[in-house]
Design a protein around this motif. Structure first.
Motif, mmCIF file in Angstrom:
data_model
loop_
_atom_site.group_PDB
_atom_site.id
_atom_site.type_symbol
_atom_site.label_atom_id
_atom_site.label_comp_id
_atom_site.label_asym_id
_atom_site.label_seq_id
_atom_site.Cartn_x
_atom_site.Cartn_y
_atom_site.Cartn_z
ATOM 1 N N MET A 1 -10.768 -16.343 14.698
ATOM 2 C CA MET A 1 -10.835 -17.537 15.549
ATOM 3 C C MET A 1 -10.875 -17.110 17.010
ATOM 4 S SD MET A 1 -10.835 -20.059 13.364
ATOM 5 C CE MET A 1 -10.245 -21.550 14.113
ATOM 6 N N GLU A 2 -11.849 -16.282 17.353
ATOM 7 C CA GLU A 2 -11.861 -15.675 18.688
ATOM 8 C C GLU A 2 -12.170 -16.655 19.811
ATOM 9 O OE1 GLU A 2 -15.697 -14.096 16.601
ATOM 10 O OE2 GLU A 2 -13.760 -14.907 16.018
ATOM 11 N N GLU A 27 -16.678 -22.811 13.702
ATOM 12 C CA GLU A 27 -15.968 -22.019 12.698
ATOM 13 C C GLU A 27 -15.023 -21.005 13.333
ATOM 14 O OE1 GLU A 27 -19.157 -20.391 10.414
ATOM 15 O OE2 GLU A 27 -19.342 -22.161 9.130
ATOM 16 N N ARG A 28 -15.212 -20.752 14.628
ATOM 17 C CA ARG A 28 -14.376 -19.780 15.328
ATOM 18 C C ARG A 28 -13.435 -20.442 16.325
ATOM 19 N NH1 ARG A 28 -18.563 -17.918 13.074
ATOM 20 N NH2 ARG A 28 -18.683 -15.752 12.351
ATOM 21 N N ILE A 223 -24.920 -14.777 21.313
ATOM 22 C CA ILE A 223 -24.306 -15.653 22.310
ATOM 23 C C ILE A 223 -22.794 -15.423 22.351
ATOM 24 C CG2 ILE A 223 -23.820 -18.072 22.896
ATOM 25 C CD1 ILE A 223 -26.590 -18.711 21.601
ATOM 26 N N ALA A 224 -22.190 -15.342 21.169
ATOM 27 C CA ALA A 224 -20.742 -15.131 21.098
ATOM 28 C C ALA A 224 -20.346 -13.819 21.776
ATOM 29 C CB ALA A 224 -20.288 -15.136 19.641
ATOM 30 N N TYR A 225 -21.129 -12.775 21.546
ATOM 31 C CA TYR A 225 -20.834 -11.499 22.198
ATOM 32 C C TYR A 225 -20.864 -11.643 23.717
ATOM 33 C CZ TYR A 225 -21.729 -6.954 24.282
ATOM 34 O OH TYR A 225 -21.692 -5.863 25.107
ATOM 35 N N LEU A 226 -21.916 -12.271 24.234
ATOM 36 C CA LEU A 226 -22.063 -12.393 25.682
ATOM 37 C C LEU A 226 -20.983 -13.279 26.299
ATOM 38 C CD1 LEU A 226 -25.950 -12.631 25.965
ATOM 39 C CD2 LEU A 226 -24.502 -10.720 26.703
#
Length: 259
Positions: A1-2, A27-28, A223-226
């Motif tokens: 759940m980052e 979902e995160r 996108i999540a990484y950035l």
């Protein structure tokens, strides 16, 4: 759940990429503001994702109307103060020859693909600055930003300009701790807004070096990484997530003949 308790605005949320992005972040743990031009489509999207109505914002936004975009900003301000993440995902792909294209069609392509990200990035950044929030802005572009395609020159131009605009925002917002980056998703057939023929889809797939279309995890994970702490030193970057499609001309080798 980052992304627990992170707040996120996604435009074009009723489309294929918008839906993938919304699902991935929901979902995160993210709280979502979903924007698209039709409220019924947004309500269906929220229902499909089983989003909590108490923590989800929906806004029917006409991206060629300043008052509608500012109403979206106002909704976010009243609910959250500022978003942590803005994803300018909405865009339209049109096929026009320049000699035949109506002026109003040109204005609509540039309005949705370029002017709307400018307006929303600026206004959401102002909210982030007021709240002293080190937010992240992601603009969704295309490999077409680097290659002219016959019949879709206005689209290519709009994406080229969007990438330059993103770098400009990255420079101006850096001292506020706000990072601005670009993701170029790969080809994904099935858009309800921009219908594609079977022949066009087959031709596109044949030119992707890694041999498949974009899937539900590909662009959202980039996108999540950035937007994550792992990318805390990245701003003004353009990340292609397209299976190598934008590298250059490619044709899959023919199978070897049986001996």
């Amino acid at each position: 759940m980052e992304f627990q308790n992170k707040t996120m605005v996604v435009t074009g949320a009723a489309g294929i990429f918008g839906g993938w992005i919304a699902r991935y972040f929901a979902e995160r743990g993210a709280r979502l503001c979903l924007s698209d031009v039709r409220m019924d489509a947004l309500e269906k999207r929220a229902a499909d994702l089983e989003l909590d109505a108490a923590t989800t914002l929906l806004h029917a936004t006409e991206l060629t109307d300043d008052s509608s975009m500012l109403a979206l900003v106002g909704l976010v301000r009243e609910a959250w103060g500022a978003p942590d993440i803005l994803v300018n995902n909405a865009g339209i792909y049109t096929r026009f020859d320049l000699l035949d294209m109506a002026f109003e069609d040109w204005d609509r392509v540039m309005g949705i693909n370029l002017r709307a990200p400018f307006v929303l990035s600026r206004e959401m950044a102002k909210l982030m600055i007021a709240e002293k929030r080190a937010g992240s802005i992601i603009n969704i572009s295309s490999g077409a930003a680097r290659k002219m395609n016959l019949g879709s020159v206005p689209y290519c131009l709009s994406k080229t300009a969007l990438e330059r605009l993103s770098k400009g925002f990255a420079l101006e917002l850096a001292h506020h701790g706000i990072r601005v980056n670009v993701v170029e998703p790969g080809f994904a057939p099935g858009s309800e807004v921009s219908a594609l023929s079977e022949a066009y889809v087959a031709n596109m797939l044949a030119n992707i070096p890694l041999g498949r279309a974009s899937g539900p995890q590909d662009a959202p994970s980039a996108i999540a990484y950035l937007c994550s702490d792992a990318a805390a030193f990245i701003t003004g970057a353009v990340l292609s997530v397209d299976g190598g499609n934008s590298i250059g001309t490619y044709r899959r080798p023919e199978p070897a003949a049986a001996t």
